[in-house]
Design an enzyme around this catalytic site. Structure first.
Site, mmCIF file in Angstrom:
data_model
loop_
_atom_site.group_PDB
_atom_site.id
_atom_site.type_symbol
_atom_site.label_atom_id
_atom_site.label_comp_id
_atom_site.label_asym_id
_atom_site.label_seq_id
_atom_site.Cartn_x
_atom_site.Cartn_y
_atom_site.Cartn_z
ATOM 1 N N HIS A 122 100.123 37.246 108.928
ATOM 2 C CA HIS A 122 99.044 37.267 107.940
ATOM 3 C C HIS A 122 98.795 38.724 107.542
ATOM 4 C CE1 HIS A 122 94.827 36.927 106.572
ATOM 5 N NE2 HIS A 122 95.037 35.640 106.431
ATOM 6 N N ASP A 199 97.561 37.933 117.491
ATOM 7 C CA ASP A 199 96.616 37.395 116.517
ATOM 8 C C ASP A 199 96.419 35.919 116.865
ATOM 9 O OD1 ASP A 199 95.381 36.231 114.378
ATOM 10 O OD2 ASP A 199 96.667 37.117 112.847
ATOM 11 N N GLN A 202 94.831 31.377 114.669
ATOM 12 C CA GLN A 202 95.193 29.957 114.505
ATOM 13 C C GLN A 202 95.538 29.293 115.835
ATOM 14 O OE1 GLN A 202 94.717 28.436 111.729
ATOM 15 N NE2 GLN A 202 94.691 30.071 110.210
ATOM 16 N N LYS A 225 86.835 29.760 112.409
ATOM 17 C CA LYS A 225 87.934 28.779 112.411
ATOM 18 C C LYS A 225 87.842 27.868 113.628
ATOM 19 C CE LYS A 225 91.233 31.972 110.237
ATOM 20 N NZ LYS A 225 91.314 31.611 108.832
ATOM 21 N N CYS A 366 97.711 34.472 102.138
ATOM 22 C CA CYS A 366 97.640 35.840 102.678
ATOM 23 C C CYS A 366 98.880 36.176 103.504
ATOM 24 C CB CYS A 366 96.370 36.066 103.502
ATOM 25 S SG CYS A 366 94.882 35.815 102.577
HETATM 26 N N1 C6P Z 1 93.747 32.755 107.556
HETATM 27 C C1 C6P Z 1 94.043 30.897 106.039
HETATM 28 O O1 C6P Z 1 93.656 30.143 105.159
HETATM 29 P P1 C6P Z 1 89.711 36.249 109.046
HETATM 30 O O2 C6P Z 1 89.747 36.194 107.562
HETATM 31 O O3 C6P Z 1 89.602 37.661 109.540
HETATM 32 O O4 C6P Z 1 88.730 35.318 109.655
HETATM 33 O O5 C6P Z 1 91.142 35.704 109.542
HETATM 34 C C2 C6P Z 1 92.290 36.384 109.175
HETATM 35 C C3 C6P Z 1 93.503 35.699 109.705
HETATM 36 C C4 C6P Z 1 94.309 36.380 110.602
HETATM 37 N N2 C6P Z 1 95.393 35.804 111.120
HETATM 38 C C5 C6P Z 1 95.761 34.559 110.806
HETATM 39 C C6 C6P Z 1 96.980 33.970 111.444
HETATM 40 C C7 C6P Z 1 94.996 33.822 109.904
HETATM 41 O O6 C6P Z 1 95.355 32.582 109.592
HETATM 42 C C8 C6P Z 1 93.852 34.406 109.324
HETATM 43 C C9 C6P Z 1 93.044 33.679 108.302
HETATM 44 C C10 C6P Z 1 93.077 31.906 106.603
HETATM 45 O O7 C6P Z 1 95.186 30.858 106.504
HETATM 46 C C11 C6P Z 1 92.367 32.653 105.536
HETATM 47 S S1 C6P Z 1 93.452 33.712 104.621
#
Ligand code: C6P
Length: 579
Positions: A122, A199, A202, A225, A366
């Site tokens: 991401h 990270d 997910q 999430k 993203c």
């Molecule tokens: N992915 C998706 O729709 P934030 O925005 O900081 O809470 O999460 C960022 C992020 C980082 N790593 C991974 C693997 C992610 O999936 C995400 C967030 C969302 O896939 C929003 S772009």
């Protein structure tokens, strides 16, 4: 097995209707819905316990502090951190990763060092390292993925070396659902003396996690999430890494002693929590953790596999649909089903599903480097969580079959079904909109080549991968030839086709006037009474959908630049980004 009906009753939003249909929420990978217990925790804090933490010498402030710190203990236990001191509250996974890049990276990464990322990261786990590399002169290297969407572990071995300082890898891909073998990656990373950042955005919401047995030095995730509120995320740091980190944000809360000229710092984790934190959010995240543990993370992971397997079976029967990533099992969670459908842009798929109350995500998620690796500008993603049912997956599959039928090249506009339509929720009840847009999309005008000297302009919307190239030939102040080629969603292609239709043979002044009118229309402003916009009137409703206004304007803003090119300037292809 989860009692999904009982779980659903805990989520107030799931009883909503959307566009006249019961809401089918299949976008939990973007953000999850919140159970009543989490919403109540937020409200209860503000109604009964609101005070700043770690400051007040009165009972209410002590209660707030105690609840805040007890959430830290819950989160630590949830991911089996060695101690609550290793849990730092931040805003989201993105901030957690940026904190490592600043607090650890600035001190430990130097010119010539290498930071290893992967092709499935991401942007949140790429851009902070790009910035760090810019500050330090370090080099970014990327582990590729194989054709099944799994990490190439042999390439990892080749890339790891004595210069590697950090490996930054996602535990679960938000696009492919791939589960990376973190414990094995940790073993190989530590063997060359590097640190491992995982990270967990997910993975933490979807499976049992033990940060220590994973071997992660740093673990980042977002509360929103995993049933928690937005605005709270977590960085977990192993104790031996704390001494390698400098404070990043300075201010209240993170200090031990301050004089006018210098300061000393509090112990971790408070050293990294400068200023008043998101107290309500942290407490509500504690409630989310309680809820998830009450249901059971093993059962949630199992439910994801069941949903994913069912989605794969039903979706693969949709004509022209291709699923990405490994099938649910040891190498994928099943929490996401990401796909393409031949001849249908992901935005159109998402809009058509929305018209039936089904919420999915469309775009690059993203993950632009991953999209480039897959050779796709964008995809559609349905993602599942503990409150999703098999019936919802069936609804998704049947709606997608309808979308595939609607866009089949043999489709005649007159026989379209009202819901499964290109333009979808831009104006779900507007037959004119649907028919005109789909007709232009399936049979676009202006595709014929233009001979002779032309001005060529290229426009791109990186958000969804829409692209357009205009080749404009002018003679005596008139548009003597106009070719519009490119690809994109129905609105973007239809708008380009309408542009070609309206402008061929017009004077440049007429073109500029129409351009001003179209831009005004998308801003919701009235048009001059004598301006005939023809089929463009069908796009009026798009003004209410800001994301799609960009699609509709792409050809027009590209034209604007072509018209503004001074005569005689070099007629070279020119890239312009209209995002
Ligand atoms: N992915 C998706 O729709 P934030 O925005 O900081 O809470 O999460 C960022 C992020 C980082 N790593 C991974 C693997 C992610 O999936 C995400 C967030 C969302 O896939 C929003 S772009």
């Amino acid at each position: 097995m989860l009692d999904v009906e009982r779980i659903r009753a805990d989520f107030p939003i799931l009883s909503r209707t959307m566009n006249g249909h019961p809401l089918v929420y299949l976008d939990s990978a973007a953000t999850s819905q919140k159970p009543r217990a989490v919403i109540d925790a937020l409200v209860r804090y503000y109604e009964t316990t609101n005070a700043n933490v770690h400051r007040g010498v009165y009972r209410l402030a002590e209660e707030a502090t105690q609840e805040y710190e007890s959430a830290r203990t819950k989160v630590a236990a949830f991911i089996h951190a060695p101690s609550p001191a290793g849990v730092i509250f931040v805003r989201n996974a993105t901030e957690a990763i940026n904190l490592v890049a600043r607090a650890w990276g600035d001190r430990n990464i130097h010119e010539g060092d290498e930071i290893l990322v992967t092709a499935m990261e991401h942007h949140s786990n790429l851009v902070p390292w790009h910035l760090l590399a810019r500050r330090t002169g370090a080099r970014i290297r990327a582990v590729p993925i194989d054709g099944d969407g799994r990490l190439d572990m042999a390439a990892l071995d080749v890339l790891l070396n004595q210069r590697t300082r950090l490996v930054a890898v996602t535990h679960v891909s938000n696009v492919l659902g791939t589960i990376n073998p973190i414990a094995e990656i940790a073993r190989r990373t530590h063997a060359v003396g590097a640190a491992l950042l995982v990270d967990g955005a997910q993975s933490v919401p979807h499976m049992p996690i033990d940060v220590t047995s994973l071997g992660a030095d740093f673990l980042a995730f977002s509360g929103h999430k995993m049933l928690g509120p937005t605005g709270v995320g977590v960085l977990v740091v192993q104790p031996d890494r704390y001494d390698q980190m400098d404070p990043f944000l300075g201010g209240g809360e993170m200090i031990r002693e301050v004089t006018l000229m210098s300061s000393t710092y509090a112990d971790p984790p408070w050293r990294f929590e400068a200023g008043t934190p998101n107290i309500a959010g942290v407490i509500a995240l504690g409630a989310a953790v309680d809820y998830l543990r009450g249901v059971g993370m093993e059962a949630i992971a199992q439910h994801g596999l069941v949903m994913g397997a069912q989605a794969r079976a039903l979706l693969s029967a949709v004509p022209g649909l291709t699923l990405l990533g490994p099938p649910p099992g040891p190498f994928a969670t099943g929490g996401v089903a990401t796909f393409t459908i031949d001849n249908v842009h992901p935005h159109d798929i998402a809009a058509a599903l929305d018209a039936k109350g089904i919420a999915v995500r469309a775009g690059h998620h993203c993950c632009q480097p991953l999209m480039a690796r897959l050779g796709l500008p964008a995809t559609t993603r349905a993602s599942f969580y503990l409150y999703n049912t098999e019936a919802e997956v069936e609804q998704l599959a049947s709606a997608l079959s309808e979308v595939a039928r609607t866009y089949s090249p043999s489709k005649s506009v007159a026989s379209m079904t009202p819901d499964g339509v290109a333009a979808g929720s831009a104006a779900p009840d507007d037959e004119f909109f649907r028919e005109v847009v789909l007709d232009h999309y399936l049979h676009p005008a202006g595709r014929e080549p233009v001979d002779g000297p032309v001005v060529e302009w290229h426009g791109k919307n990186p958000l969804c991968g829409d692209e357009v190239t205009l080749r404009l030939k002018t003679e005596d102040g008139r548009i003597a030839g106009l070719q519009v080629v490119g690809h994109g969603c129905s609105i973007s292609v239809a708008s380009g086709s309408m542009l070609a239709d309206r402008l061929e043979g017009r004077t440049l002044d007429e073109a500029r006037r129409l351009l001003r009118g179209v831009k005004a229309m998308f801003r919701g402003e009235p048009l001059p009474a004598d301006l005939d916009i023809g089929d463009l009137a069908a796009l009026r409703g798009v003004k209410d959908l800001p994301v799609r206004v960009k699609c509709a304007l792409l050809a027009w803003t590209t034209l604007e630049e072509a018209l503004d090119t001074p005569p005689g300037s070099p007629q070279e292809p020119h890239d312009h980004d209209h995002s």
